[in-house]
Motif scaffolding. Structure first.
Motif: not given
Length: 278
Positions: A39, A42-43, A45-48, A51, A173
């Protein structure tokens, strides 16, 4: 996924990424990966743009040699998991790559180091700050992601970043839980079936506290929560604290944020958990 085991080869590759002005999200782990770790990936990856996950069982944060020896090491399975979730980079250095002989390290991070986990694991947070400082200097990530389960660790690393003026954003997180409420942990692998059932008392007690919380009755709530845990067979309570979210001293009516934290031995395995109340 690109895999690196040396600082030099990793830094040479990261220079290319930074030359393209791509952002790097960093997830430091000790391996034995589970859905909680994923998790964080995944976060990131969403923000950068890129990763990076590290896997390194850091010896300097273990004050018990047996605990270090027993810590699960599952690098092949971990690598497969990271490939499945399309992590871009894995950095898995050996101890000799991260430490040069008899290194000395001490960072004055204040009294938070000696509370709760610090009392039961003296020297632990010096080891944590030592290795995280190394990773931040090697990688220079834009953002680093940590799990709420290690709440005190997040506070300590935040202090280190402030003290050393490190240009990295930290993100905490949420805790990932099994269907029965048990907080995901690499150490859960050591629980017997009976241990696992007994260990549920930690999350059940935290949930009870969240549902019954009243600032005026913090000492009474703390006492009742400890009694609930102590009544469970096979569970030995280290601490249950209802703490100010910033200082980790016992919370009171003036506390803006409150977190309840618990640590206990379940069978032969030490588990921690927490809940942010306000």
């Amino acid at each position: 996924m690109k895999t690196f085991t040396t600082r030099k080869s990793l830094q040479e590759y990261l220079q290319q990424i930074k030359a393209l002005n791509q952002t790097i999200g960093f997830v430091p782990t000790m391996g034995a990966l589970h859905r909680g770790h994923l998790s964080l990936i995944e976060l990131a990856q969403q923000q950068n743009n890129v990763t990076l996950c590290s896997i390194f069982v850091n010896p300097s944060q273990f004050n018990d040699p047996n605990d270090l020896e027993k810590y699960p090491r599952t690098i092949e399975a971990d690598t497969q998991l990271l490939e499945q979730v399309n992590c871009d980079i894995l950095f898995s250095p050996g101890v000799n790559e991260m430490y040069d002989g008899n290194e000395q390290w001490h960072l004055n991070i204040g009294e938070t180091e000696h509370l709760l986990e610090g009392e039961f694991r003296p020297g632990h947070y010096q080891g944590v700050t030592q290795v995280v400082n190394k990773f931040f200097n090697i990688i220079t990530p834009d953002t680093a992601y940590f799990g709420q389960k290690d709440y005190q660790q997040f506070l300590i690393i935040s202090k280190m970043v402030t003290i050393l003026h490190m240009p990295v954003k930290l993100v905490m997180c949420p805790i990932m839980r099994e269907a029965d409420g048990l907080a995901m942990s690499s150490r859960n692998i050591h629980l017997t079936a009976a241990d696992r059932q007994h260990g549920l008392v930690l999350s059940k007690t935290l949930n009870w506290l969240g549902n019954n919380f009243d600032k005026k009755n913090i000492p009474a709530l703390k006492k009742e929560a400890a009694q609930m845990i102590n009544a469970e067979p096979g569970v030995e309570l280290d601490y249950f604290e209802i703490a100010d979210a910033d200082t980790l001293h016992q919370a009171n009516e003036a506390s803006a944020g409150i977190v309840a934290l618990v640590a206990a031995k379940v069978g032969h395995t030490r588990l921690i958990d927490n809940i942010v109340i306000s």
